[in-house]
Design a protein around this motif. Sequence first.
Motif, short mmCIF file in Angstrom:
data_model
loop_
_atom_site.label_atom_id
_atom_site.label_comp_id
_atom_site.label_asym_id
_atom_site.label_seq_id
_atom_site.Cartn_x
_atom_site.Cartn_y
_atom_site.Cartn_z
N GLU A 269 2.80 -9.83 12.65
CA GLU A 269 1.91 -10.77 12.65
C GLU A 269 2.37 -12.07 11.60
OE1 GLU A 269 -1.89 -9.24 11.42
OE2 GLU A 269 -1.75 -7.88 12.98
N ILE A 270 3.49 -12.64 12.09
CA ILE A 270 3.95 -13.80 11.29
C ILE A 270 3.60 -14.98 11.90
CG2 ILE A 270 5.97 -12.68 10.81
CD1 ILE A 270 7.64 -14.30 12.52
N GLY A 271 2.73 -15.14 12.92
CA GLY A 271 2.42 -16.46 13.60
C GLY A 271 1.60 -17.16 12.56
N ARG A 272 0.51 -16.66 11.96
CA ARG A 272 -0.30 -17.56 10.95
C ARG A 272 0.28 -18.00 9.82
NH1 ARG A 272 -6.19 -14.20 11.15
NH2 ARG A 272 -6.51 -14.10 13.25
N LEU A 321 11.79 -11.82 7.15
CA LEU A 321 10.20 -11.85 7.32
C LEU A 321 9.71 -10.18 7.18
CD1 LEU A 321 10.39 -13.83 10.69
CD2 LEU A 321 9.61 -14.56 8.56
N LEU A 322 10.34 -9.23 7.35
CA LEU A 322 10.07 -8.00 7.16
C LEU A 322 9.68 -7.87 5.54
CD1 LEU A 322 12.19 -5.94 9.44
CD2 LEU A 322 9.68 -6.51 9.69
N ILE A 323 10.60 -8.31 4.66
CA ILE A 323 10.39 -8.22 3.13
C ILE A 323 9.13 -8.89 2.93
CG2 ILE A 323 11.29 -8.73 1.06
CD1 ILE A 323 14.33 -8.09 2.27
N ALA A 324 9.09 -10.11 3.38
CA ALA A 324 7.93 -10.91 2.79
C ALA A 324 6.59 -10.43 3.33
CB ALA A 324 8.11 -12.49 3.54
N ARG A 327 5.45 -7.44 1.21
CA ARG A 327 4.63 -7.97 -0.14
C ARG A 327 3.41 -8.26 0.28
NH1 ARG A 327 9.86 -10.77 -3.01
NH2 ARG A 327 11.14 -9.09 -3.29
N ALA A 328 3.17 -9.26 1.24
CA ALA A 328 2.03 -9.82 1.57
C ALA A 328 0.93 -9.26 2.30
CB ALA A 328 2.26 -11.19 2.27
N ARG A 329 1.40 -8.08 3.08
CA ARG A 329 0.43 -7.28 3.95
C ARG A 329 0.58 -5.87 3.70
NH1 ARG A 329 -1.45 -9.98 8.57
NH2 ARG A 329 -2.68 -8.12 8.66
N TRP A 334 3.63 0.22 7.09
CA TRP A 334 4.04 1.32 8.38
C TRP A 334 4.95 0.79 9.33
CZ3 TRP A 334 5.29 6.25 8.58
CH2 TRP A 334 4.55 7.03 7.88
N VAL A 335 4.18 -0.38 9.65
CA VAL A 335 4.99 -1.28 10.91
C VAL A 335 6.24 -1.60 10.34
CG1 VAL A 335 4.64 -3.22 12.49
CG2 VAL A 335 2.82 -1.66 12.12
N VAL A 336 6.07 -2.56 9.06
CA VAL A 336 7.41 -3.23 8.51
C VAL A 336 8.40 -2.07 8.37
CG1 VAL A 336 8.13 -4.31 6.71
CG2 VAL A 336 6.06 -5.04 7.57
#
Length: 690
Positions: A269-272, A321-324, A327-329, A334-336
């Motif tokens: 969910e990086i679209g937003r 993006l996975l690292i960000a 931390r943010a979500r 689990w998905v990351v």
Amino acid sequence: MPPRLLLTLLLALAAFAWPGGARAHSFAGSGGAIDLGPHATYVDDPGGRWSIDDVRRMPAGAFARGGPLERARYRDGAVWIRIELPRDLPAGAWWLVPCPAQVDSVRLYGEGLPHDAVTDLGTQVPFSARAVPFRQPVFALAPGAADPGGRVLFLRIASQTAILATPTLWRPDAFAAMAGREYALWGLYFGVLGLLVLLNLYFWFDLRRPLYLYCAVYLALFLALLLLLEGFAAQWWFPDRPGSVVYLTRAIALVAMGYTLWFGVQLIEIGRRWPWAHALACTLSLVLVSGVVLLLFLPDGAVLEAMLWLRVLWQPAFAFLLIAQWRARPDLRWVVAAFAVQVAGSSAAMGHTLGLVPSNEWARHSLDIAGLVHMIMLSVALMSRLRDSERRALEMSMRAEARLDQKVSERTAELASINRQLVTEIAERRAAQAELDAALRSERATHETQRDFVAMVSHEFRTPLSIIKAVAQRLRTHASLAEPDLQQRLSRLDRATQRMTAMIETYLADDRMREPEAARPTTAFAPRALIAAAAELHSAMDERLDAASHDALPDCHGDLPLLTIALSNLIDNALKYSPLETAVRVRAHDAGDHVRIDVRDRGPGVPEGERERIFQRYVRGSDGSGRPGAGLGLHLARAIARRNGGDLVLVDGGAEGATFSLRIPVAATPGPSSTRPDVADAAPPIAPGM
């Protein structure tokens, strides 16, 4: 099933399903298998044009030594591998497994063997033509092929994909046992993946959430790619069509890379947060998938190498993006984590393929190991998300139910209060209705009493007034009373009785207008009868009246006595407001569906602002002072006209006089019960209204 329990079971299956455990690399002591890597050297053939004779003439120093021999150059060349069999190699039957399944062509040459004895295997050879039905190329060496010792074997490996050589000698019985274990473990591996596909399809069908369908497609692509890469598809489904297997393998590899890239950015969910990253990932995904079409027109090696480098370049950005998102979500960890395992495994596999990572057993099977762990963790993550969403939905449902109960209680109390108010209001309305009914009955009784009183008074007044009027008229004709002064007094007496009679008839007519319409008789009559009846009441008193009609007009229909009062009121008003030296004209006209009777005077007219007010009850014009009247005549005349289907309008109210038009409906064809009064049968003599 709880996600943690499912994760434990699937990881246990993954441990048994690891392909690295299926291969034995040193069975020399037990006669099982011999790893020929230490005995092999290689040389590149960039153009792929060398023959076996050219290679045999090369000195031994021209061949480089290496462990498992791998080359990741996507080209049309070849690699020649020279294998010196150990001098202490036991005699007997041996099977040589030179490389994995995905090699276009592999040929075996032996010293002293004729050229027609060359064996060609690889993906370009139909599986049904292989001597040993195994997913990888297997050369069956004759019992004397390695006897005496010191024999040399040459392998020519050509492929537009990565070239990997791990030559191993197997005893047939040991190879059969190894193949059985390997097929069982691969079956378990594929069974786990197939189960995950079915579970996601079930969740999609049950929950109608597209995410599970996307995941099922993702797992199915990975499963299909493994079946093609490991040679199972060629063995089970396309044994006689090697070209189809080659194209499907490379096409599905490109589709899987593109879909994995798109699915990964969708799932984390990086679209937003980063729309640009989402757009870039979707663009790269389309480019990777478009390679399926490019394979039909361009060399496979060039297309695959270009697409692989694109994927390699995307990996650092995806890792960032996975690292960000980690931390943010926190809800996506689990998905990351699942995609982090996938990134590590695919990076190791691509680095190994491109020659960037040293070759070893873990590097060769990194994609298989990481892929299975990734798929298991991803499925657990989706199930955990489903559990969390169900828990949140349950909490929201409980909160909504509590709010609903509170609202129901509040609404119930409100409805009870409203119900009590309604009961009170109904009781009050019933009491008011009872009072209204009593008042209505009282009003009706009062009205009946008033009607009886008015009728009695009018009857009691009419007789003496008629007697006084008749006596006054006879005295005016008596010769002894011819003096002007006496005649003037008698004339005043006559007019006074006339006004008293007109006042009584006007109030009686207003009372009759309140009766139901069915209670009033209607007749068909000639317009001249109406005009004559009204004019007769004034001609003896005032000779200024000019009333005329003719017989060509159609008959009218209505209440003749009331219409006579209406026309009489119009004539009386015209006479009162006209100068003494002017005449009042009354004329009837045919107007189609009604007869129009115009009453014209020469008075001061009606001001513009009073032309509607003068038809109201008890309202008189501004110039009516000094003239007798109660302001009821015009109102009563219009009400009588409209009650009979006609109307009364002011046609002209200028300074030279006023013209009132009384409109009466034309009668239909007379029926057997209708009557048509003549002039002689007109209404009884009544005086004009005021």
